[in-house]
Design a protein around this motif. Sequence first.
Motif, mmCIF file in Angstrom:
data_model
loop_
_atom_site.group_PDB
_atom_site.id
_atom_site.type_symbol
_atom_site.label_atom_id
_atom_site.label_comp_id
_atom_site.label_asym_id
_atom_site.label_seq_id
_atom_site.Cartn_x
_atom_site.Cartn_y
_atom_site.Cartn_z
ATOM 1 N N ILE A 51 11.393 -12.542 -2.140
ATOM 2 C CA ILE A 51 10.326 -12.183 -3.070
ATOM 3 C C ILE A 51 9.725 -10.865 -2.605
ATOM 4 O O ILE A 51 9.377 -10.717 -1.434
ATOM 5 N N GLU A 52 9.622 -9.897 -3.533
ATOM 6 C CA GLU A 52 9.042 -8.607 -3.172
ATOM 7 C C GLU A 52 7.550 -8.795 -2.908
ATOM 8 O O GLU A 52 6.803 -9.254 -3.760
ATOM 9 N N VAL A 53 7.131 -8.427 -1.699
ATOM 10 C CA VAL A 53 5.733 -8.611 -1.304
ATOM 11 C C VAL A 53 5.027 -7.294 -0.989
ATOM 12 O O VAL A 53 3.847 -7.285 -0.667
ATOM 13 N N GLY A 54 5.734 -6.183 -1.062
ATOM 14 C CA GLY A 54 5.106 -4.904 -0.763
ATOM 15 C C GLY A 54 6.073 -3.756 -0.832
ATOM 16 O O GLY A 54 7.208 -3.909 -1.294
ATOM 17 N N GLN A 55 5.607 -2.605 -0.351
ATOM 18 C CA GLN A 55 6.419 -1.396 -0.326
ATOM 19 C C GLN A 55 6.188 -0.648 0.972
ATOM 20 O O GLN A 55 5.117 -0.740 1.568
ATOM 21 N N VAL A 56 7.191 0.127 1.357
ATOM 22 C CA VAL A 56 7.072 0.999 2.517
ATOM 23 C C VAL A 56 6.212 2.193 2.105
ATOM 24 O O VAL A 56 6.505 2.837 1.101
ATOM 25 N N GLU A 57 5.130 2.448 2.845
ATOM 26 C CA GLU A 57 4.266 3.592 2.538
ATOM 27 C C GLU A 57 4.893 4.885 3.043
ATOM 28 O O GLU A 57 4.894 5.892 2.371
ATOM 29 N N SER A 58 5.373 4.871 4.267
ATOM 30 C CA SER A 58 6.018 6.056 4.831
ATOM 31 C C SER A 58 6.964 5.611 5.929
ATOM 32 O O SER A 58 6.832 4.516 6.462
ATOM 33 N N SER A 59 7.905 6.457 6.235
ATOM 34 C CA SER A 59 8.855 6.150 7.296
ATOM 35 C C SER A 59 9.165 7.415 8.070
ATOM 36 O O SER A 59 9.107 8.518 7.532
ATOM 37 N N ALA A 60 9.438 7.238 9.344
ATOM 38 C CA ALA A 60 9.774 8.381 10.187
ATOM 39 C C ALA A 60 10.816 7.937 11.190
ATOM 40 O O ALA A 60 10.744 6.846 11.749
ATOM 41 N N SER A 61 11.787 8.785 11.399
ATOM 42 C CA SER A 61 12.830 8.486 12.356
ATOM 43 C C SER A 61 12.303 8.704 13.756
ATOM 44 O O SER A 61 11.766 9.757 14.071
ATOM 45 N N GLY A 62 12.438 7.707 14.592
ATOM 46 C CA GLY A 62 11.972 7.804 15.969
ATOM 47 C C GLY A 62 13.142 7.768 16.928
ATOM 48 O O GLY A 62 13.014 7.292 18.043
ATOM 49 N N GLU A 63 14.297 8.242 16.441
ATOM 50 C CA GLU A 63 15.494 8.206 17.282
ATOM 51 C C GLU A 63 15.276 8.998 18.572
ATOM 52 O O GLU A 63 14.756 10.099 18.570
ATOM 53 N N GLU A 79 -5.668 -3.532 -2.893
ATOM 54 C CA GLU A 79 -5.912 -4.635 -1.973
ATOM 55 C C GLU A 79 -4.636 -4.962 -1.216
ATOM 56 O O GLU A 79 -3.537 -4.775 -1.712
ATOM 57 N N GLY A 80 -4.791 -5.464 -0.013
ATOM 58 C CA GLY A 80 -3.631 -5.881 0.758
ATOM 59 C C GLY A 80 -3.774 -5.494 2.215
ATOM 60 O O GLY A 80 -4.839 -5.076 2.675
ATOM 61 N N TYR A 81 -2.690 -5.631 2.928
ATOM 62 C CA TYR A 81 -2.667 -5.361 4.359
ATOM 63 C C TYR A 81 -1.702 -4.226 4.663
ATOM 64 O O TYR A 81 -0.736 -4.005 3.933
ATOM 65 N N HIS A 82 -1.954 -3.543 5.742
ATOM 66 C CA HIS A 82 -1.079 -2.470 6.188
ATOM 67 C C HIS A 82 -0.528 -2.856 7.557
ATOM 68 O O HIS A 82 -1.278 -3.299 8.426
ATOM 69 N N PHE A 83 0.780 -2.691 7.738
ATOM 70 C CA PHE A 83 1.426 -3.004 8.997
ATOM 71 C C PHE A 83 2.241 -1.810 9.465
ATOM 72 O O PHE A 83 2.787 -1.075 8.645
ATOM 73 N N THR A 84 2.347 -1.646 10.762
ATOM 74 C CA THR A 84 3.223 -0.636 11.340
ATOM 75 C C THR A 84 4.359 -1.370 12.027
ATOM 76 O O THR A 84 4.127 -2.210 12.907
ATOM 77 N N LEU A 85 5.576 -1.090 11.604
ATOM 78 C CA LEU A 85 6.759 -1.733 12.175
ATOM 79 C C LEU A 85 7.581 -0.700 12.920
ATOM 80 O O LEU A 85 7.698 0.435 12.480
ATOM 81 N N LYS A 86 8.153 -1.098 14.042
ATOM 82 C CA LYS A 86 9.005 -0.203 14.816
ATOM 83 C C LYS A 86 10.395 -0.812 14.924
ATOM 84 O O LYS A 86 10.541 -2.021 15.068
#
Length: 167
Positions: free
Chosen positions: A151-163, A126-133
Amino acid sequence: GWLIYKTISEKGPEISIVFETAEDLEAGKTKIKYKNVEIGKVTDIVLNKDLKNITVKAELKPTAKQYLTDKTRFWVVRARLRAGEISGLGTLMGGAYISIDPVPEGTPATTFIGLETPPVATAETEGYHFTLKSEKLGSLDSGSPVYFRQIEVGQVESSASGERRGG
C-alpha cells in the motif's frame, strides 16, 4: 506629500531569492503565488558576482510579511515530466511562476535559497518525515512512492547518493 506617504506605507516587503538559473523567469512579469493567489511579483533578476547563480528580487503584498521566516521555501513552478508524472501544465499558457511554502514560525528573513525542484510535502502537509540510509540508492528519486505491505503510504522527498569511494 500624502500620496508619497500612502505609497510607502502600503508597500510590501522586498525579498531576494537565489536560484541556479533564471529559466522561465522575467522581471516585471513573473508572479509569486500561494494556492494560485498572487501575493507578489518579481521586480529584478541579477547574475551573482560568482557567476554560479542568480538572485531574484521581488516585492510581496504587505500581508505576506508575517510568513517570511527562515523556514519559508520558494521554488519555480513550470511544466515538468518526471517519473511518469506530469506537473505544472497550467504554466504552458500562463507562464512559470514562483510558489511559496509559508511558515510563520521562525526567524524573520528577507533572503532565501530557492529550491530547484518542488517539494513533495509542504508545511501544511500532515504526516511524518523520516531519514533513511542505505548502501545503495538504486532507482529512488524525488517523488518515488514508498510502500508498506503493498500500500502506498508516502513519497520520497529527496535523495542523495552517499557512495563512498576508495581511499
